[in-house]
Write a protein that holds these residues in place. Structure first.
Motif, short mmCIF file in Angstrom:
data_model
loop_
_atom_site.label_atom_id
_atom_site.label_comp_id
_atom_site.label_asym_id
_atom_site.label_seq_id
_atom_site.Cartn_x
_atom_site.Cartn_y
_atom_site.Cartn_z
N GLN A 66 -24.24 -10.95 8.38
CA GLN A 66 -25.70 -11.20 8.99
C GLN A 66 -26.64 -10.21 8.45
N ARG A 69 -27.34 -11.18 4.43
CA ARG A 69 -27.45 -12.66 4.10
C ARG A 69 -28.09 -13.06 2.66
N PRO A 96 -22.86 -15.18 5.11
CA PRO A 96 -22.64 -16.43 4.41
C PRO A 96 -21.39 -16.40 3.75
#
Length: 313
Positions: A66, A69, A96
């Motif tokens: 996070q 990202r 991701p």
């Protein structure tokens, strides 16, 4: 001297930097009593200039994903200390990265006699323990095995030294050197008697920062002997014997609240003023003067701001 950066240091180089994305041991915890030090299990980001390494994939690796990202490298080098659940369970939640078909995650495991982490992770992340297997994720995993004690050499020329640590099924310590600075990550480990071990003292000698497993207090340790963890007092002994300049305590016991850890840190700093207890989301430039800004309630201002950005993202 091994070097975890490219041979030529660019003008934009920011030195040797680590960030603690998870510092808790054994199991994640949550609640107001863990707001300052955090409740996620181990994950550490190491930056040698622009070169990135990730050490361990506990629940803290979710925070790492996070927090990066948009700026993760296409290939992520993930170095496991070992494969116990608190160091691996966050892997499928490394977003991701695991949702990106262009991403490659290279894992390195050194406590299984040369075997890679692949077969173990395939057993862990499979029904009935987990709903999907890793091969169902979008990214590509490349698993590499080595024997602790070897120096890891990466395709770009980066090098990281390793050592086998005393832990059930073994664990691997890592040494990073960059821009004239030395960082040693020594967790999970149980101290020996006598202590410190000469080989380990040589491995961490002169480190600008050593990260050390201080899960138990001196009072707790006798009933947990053989569990594979140590105390901050043994971390100080090792640091002082080996000429280590600063010490960070990690793998914090899940039952140790912020209040208990602040008291522990005061005792720790009375023995070694440059030592501290690691806080989730804390970033350290190795070798630079350290200051932890605080607001009322004792919570680091940097950690609070990073938590806010992760929630917004």
């Amino acid at each position: 001297m091994s070097n975890c950066s490219e041979p030529t240091i660019r003008a934009a180089d920011e030195g040797l930097v680590l960030r603690f994305w998870g510092v808790r041991g054994s199991t994640p915890v949550s609640g107001p009593q863990y707001a300052e030090f955090g409740g996620s299990t181990p994950c550490i980001e190491v930056r040698c200039g622009e070169r990135m390494f990730v050490v361990d994939a506990g629940s803290g690796i979710y925070n790492l994903g996070q927090g990066h990202r948009t700026d993760l490298p296409r290939e992520v080098d993930l170095l496991f200390s070992h494969l116990h659940l608190d160091h691996t369970a966050g892997l499928p939640f490394f977003k991701p990265a695991v949702l990106d078909s262009d991403r490659v995650i290279n894992t390195y495991c050194g406590n299984l006699g040369g075997e890679s982490a692949g077969p173990t992770l395939d057993r862990l992340f499979a029904p009935p323990l987990f709903p999907v297997t890793l091969d169902k994720l979008c990214c590509t995993f490349n698993h590499h095995g080595f024997e602790a004690g070897q120096t890891l050499t990466f395709p770009d020329g980066a090098r990281v030294d390793t050592i086998l640590l005393n832990h059930p099924q073994g664990s691997v310590g890592y040494r990073f050197e960059h821009a004239g600075r030395r960082l040693c990550l020594i967790s999970d480990i149980e101290h020996s008697d006598p202590w410190p071990e000469p080989e380990l003292a040589r491995f961490v000698a002169g480190a600008d920062l050593m990260v050390y497993d201080g899960m138990f207090t001196d009072g707790e340790y006798p009933t947990c002997r053989g569990w594979g963890h140590s105390t901050w007092q043994k971390g100080v002994e090792l640091a002082q014997t080996a000429g280590v300049k600063a010490l960070a305590i990690i793998h914090l016991h899940p039952a140790h609240s912020d209040t208990a850890l602040r008291d522990m840190e005061a005792d720790l700093q009375a023995e070694m003023p440059t030592a501290f207890i690691a806080r989730e989301l804390q970033s350290i430039t190795v070798g630079a003067p350290r200051s932890v800004g605080r607001r009322a309630g004792g919570r680091p201002t940097v950690a609070r701001e990073v938590r806010r950005r992760i929630r917004v993202a």
